[in-house]
Every structure is written in C-alpha cells, then in structure tokens.
Write a protein that holds these residues in place. Structure first.
Motif, short mmCIF file in Angstrom:
data_model
loop_
_atom_site.label_atom_id
_atom_site.label_comp_id
_atom_site.label_asym_id
_atom_site.label_seq_id
_atom_site.Cartn_x
_atom_site.Cartn_y
_atom_site.Cartn_z
N GLU A 94 6.39 3.43 -4.89
CA GLU A 94 5.29 4.03 -4.13
C GLU A 94 4.12 3.05 -3.99
N VAL A 95 3.84 2.33 -5.10
CA VAL A 95 2.77 1.32 -5.07
C VAL A 95 3.13 0.22 -4.06
N LEU A 96 4.38 -0.24 -4.13
CA LEU A 96 4.81 -1.32 -3.24
C LEU A 96 4.75 -0.90 -1.77
N ILE A 97 5.24 0.31 -1.49
CA ILE A 97 5.25 0.77 -0.10
C ILE A 97 3.81 0.92 0.42
N ALA A 98 2.93 1.48 -0.43
CA ALA A 98 1.53 1.64 -0.01
C ALA A 98 0.89 0.27 0.26
N MET A 99 1.22 -0.71 -0.58
CA MET A 99 0.63 -2.04 -0.38
C MET A 99 1.20 -2.73 0.85
N GLN A 100 2.50 -2.52 1.09
CA GLN A 100 3.09 -3.10 2.31
C GLN A 100 2.44 -2.50 3.55
N LYS A 101 2.29 -1.17 3.53
CA LYS A 101 1.69 -0.50 4.69
C LYS A 101 0.27 -1.00 4.93
N TRP A 102 -0.50 -1.11 3.83
CA TRP A 102 -1.89 -1.52 3.99
C TRP A 102 -1.98 -2.98 4.46
N GLY A 103 -1.11 -3.81 3.95
CA GLY A 103 -1.10 -5.22 4.37
C GLY A 103 -0.85 -5.35 5.88
N HIS A 104 0.09 -4.55 6.39
CA HIS A 104 0.36 -4.56 7.84
C HIS A 104 -0.88 -4.12 8.60
N LEU A 105 -1.44 -2.99 8.15
CA LEU A 105 -2.62 -2.42 8.81
C LEU A 105 -3.77 -3.41 8.84
N HIS A 106 -4.02 -4.05 7.70
CA HIS A 106 -5.15 -4.96 7.60
C HIS A 106 -4.94 -6.18 8.50
N ARG A 107 -3.70 -6.67 8.55
CA ARG A 107 -3.41 -7.80 9.43
C ARG A 107 -3.64 -7.43 10.90
N GLN A 108 -3.23 -6.21 11.27
CA GLN A 108 -3.48 -5.75 12.64
C GLN A 108 -4.97 -5.72 12.93
N LYS A 109 -5.73 -5.25 11.96
CA LYS A 109 -7.19 -5.14 12.13
C LYS A 109 -7.80 -6.53 12.36
N ILE A 110 -7.38 -7.49 11.54
CA ILE A 110 -7.92 -8.85 11.65
C ILE A 110 -7.54 -9.45 13.01
N ILE A 111 -6.25 -9.25 13.40
CA ILE A 111 -5.78 -9.82 14.66
C ILE A 111 -6.55 -9.22 15.84
N SER A 112 -6.77 -7.90 15.80
CA SER A 112 -7.43 -7.25 16.94
C SER A 112 -8.91 -7.64 17.03
N ARG A 113 -9.46 -8.14 15.93
CA ARG A 113 -10.87 -8.52 15.93
C ARG A 113 -11.07 -9.92 16.51
N GLU A 114 -9.97 -10.72 16.43
CA GLU A 114 -10.13 -12.12 16.85
C GLU A 114 -10.13 -12.29 18.37
N SER B 10 10.74 -10.90 4.46
CA SER B 10 9.61 -11.83 4.47
C SER B 10 8.37 -11.13 5.02
N LYS B 11 8.57 -10.16 5.91
CA LYS B 11 7.43 -9.35 6.38
C LYS B 11 6.84 -8.54 5.23
N ALA B 12 7.71 -7.94 4.42
CA ALA B 12 7.26 -7.13 3.29
C ALA B 12 6.50 -7.99 2.29
N LYS B 13 7.06 -9.17 1.99
CA LYS B 13 6.41 -10.10 1.07
C LYS B 13 5.03 -10.47 1.59
N MET B 14 4.96 -10.78 2.89
CA MET B 14 3.69 -11.20 3.48
C MET B 14 2.66 -10.08 3.40
N ALA B 15 3.10 -8.85 3.69
CA ALA B 15 2.17 -7.72 3.68
C ALA B 15 1.65 -7.46 2.26
N ILE B 16 2.53 -7.56 1.28
CA ILE B 16 2.10 -7.37 -0.11
C ILE B 16 1.12 -8.47 -0.50
N ARG B 17 1.42 -9.70 -0.09
CA ARG B 17 0.49 -10.81 -0.38
C ARG B 17 -0.86 -10.61 0.29
#
Lengths: 114, 114
Positions: A94-114, B10-17
């Motif tokens: 559950e921790v891993l999945i939550a962190m994966q989801k948040w990592g994706h979300l945060h990357r999208q946020k950064i990309i959309s800001r650039e 590798s996407k999952a790893k990147m998101a966790i990182r």
C-alpha cells in the motif's frame, strides 16, 4: 484526518517515524520495487537499482534484519547469493502503490508547469 | 502488481524515486503530519516535531519550493512567521495514511515477537 487530539497526533507521528526508520532513505523502497519482478542476484540488483555494491550490501542487510528480504546462498561455483522478497514485505504494498501514484502525479504537475 | 515489464518497472522505480526526492528523508512527512492540526509558528513546529531549528528551516524551505507548505509573515512585534499546509500537500494523504498504518502494524509485529 480531521480529528486531531494530542494523543492521536503523537501516535500518527510515531507510526510515520517507525515506517521511515525501516524503509526511509533513498534505496529500500526502490529495492523492494525492483525485487517485485522476482528473486535476483547481488550484481543484478546492483545494476537494476543503480546502487553501488557497498551501499547495496548495507541496505540488504538491514532489510534482512527487518524481515523484508530473504537471502539464499546457492552452491554454485563460484558461490552466488540470491535475494528475494518475503511475504511480510507485501504488507508494504500500500505504501509503495501510494508513493508510485504520487510520484506520477507530481511529475505531471512539474511538467505542466514548465 | 503482477504484470512486470521492463518499462512498467522502470516507471514504477522512477515514480518512487521522485516521491522520495520530494518527501524522503527523516522529517518532511513528520512535518506534514504535525501541520495537519493547523498552521503553526516556527518554534512551535520545532518543538512539536522534535527537530532542530537549523534543520527545520532547511526542510521548510524545500517543502515551500515543492508547493507543500506556505509561509506567512505576520506583522506582529517581533515579526512572526506561520507555516501552513497547502491544498497540494493533501495529495500526499494516501502516502501518509499508508505509512501510518504500516508503522502501527510493524510495531505490533515487533512487540509480539519480544
């Protein structure tokens, strides 16, 4: 998370700290994520996680102590060692999945800001 | 999490990182958990989180840069500064809840073993 009492807050803080003590730092959750595709040898893990042998050895030892990873010595020549996730490590999904989801979300946020 | 391809891994790893880059380390998730009970001054935060002023200042600055915390200067005498969670920080709730749950579980496991 709206009901905050001194007791519930300090319990929450303690639990988050406990989790960070065991799987905090740069590598352990990444290693778990890499090992989810199956058992791996030391060099394979080092390569796939992009982690130096010295640090990997320390991290794996701590993960073994905490019951997250098991280590099997294979009687090949030369001797090889394989690392595998334990059943207990799955409680971290559950921790891993939550962190994966948040990592994706945060990357999208950064990309959309650039 | 059974479908592992090189790409999905590798996407999952990147998101966790990515997540660990932003909220990894000993303090940030603890600070978010402390700030969930409402805005706080610097000294109050330092005391409640048990974190030294020098480190707190660095952590809060990084959290502000990542849009997790906002900083308000109050024109009191002497000037005081208040820190508050942003709406964006709430996207981390799932991570926090998962870590709280796991921390409780792990503590139970350790206690039952002793």
């Amino acid at each position: 998370m709206n009901n905050h009492t001194v007791e519930s807050c300090s319990k929450a803080k303690m639990a988050i700290r406990d989790t960070l003590d065991v799987v905090g730092g740069k590598w352990k959750l990444v290693l778990i994520s890499v090992l989810q595709s199956g058992k791996k040898g030391f060099n394979e893990l080092s390569r796939e996680a992009g982690i130096s042998p010295r640090i990997l050895s320390k991290e794996l030892h701590e993960m073994e102590m905490n019951g997250l990873v098991s280590r099997t010595v294979c009687h090949t020549k030369p001797i090889t060692v394989q690392y595998e996730l334990t059943a207990y490590s799955q409680t971290l999904n559950e921790v891993l999945i939550a962190m994966q989801k948040w990592g994706h979300l945060h990357r999208q946020k950064i990309i959309s800001r650039e």
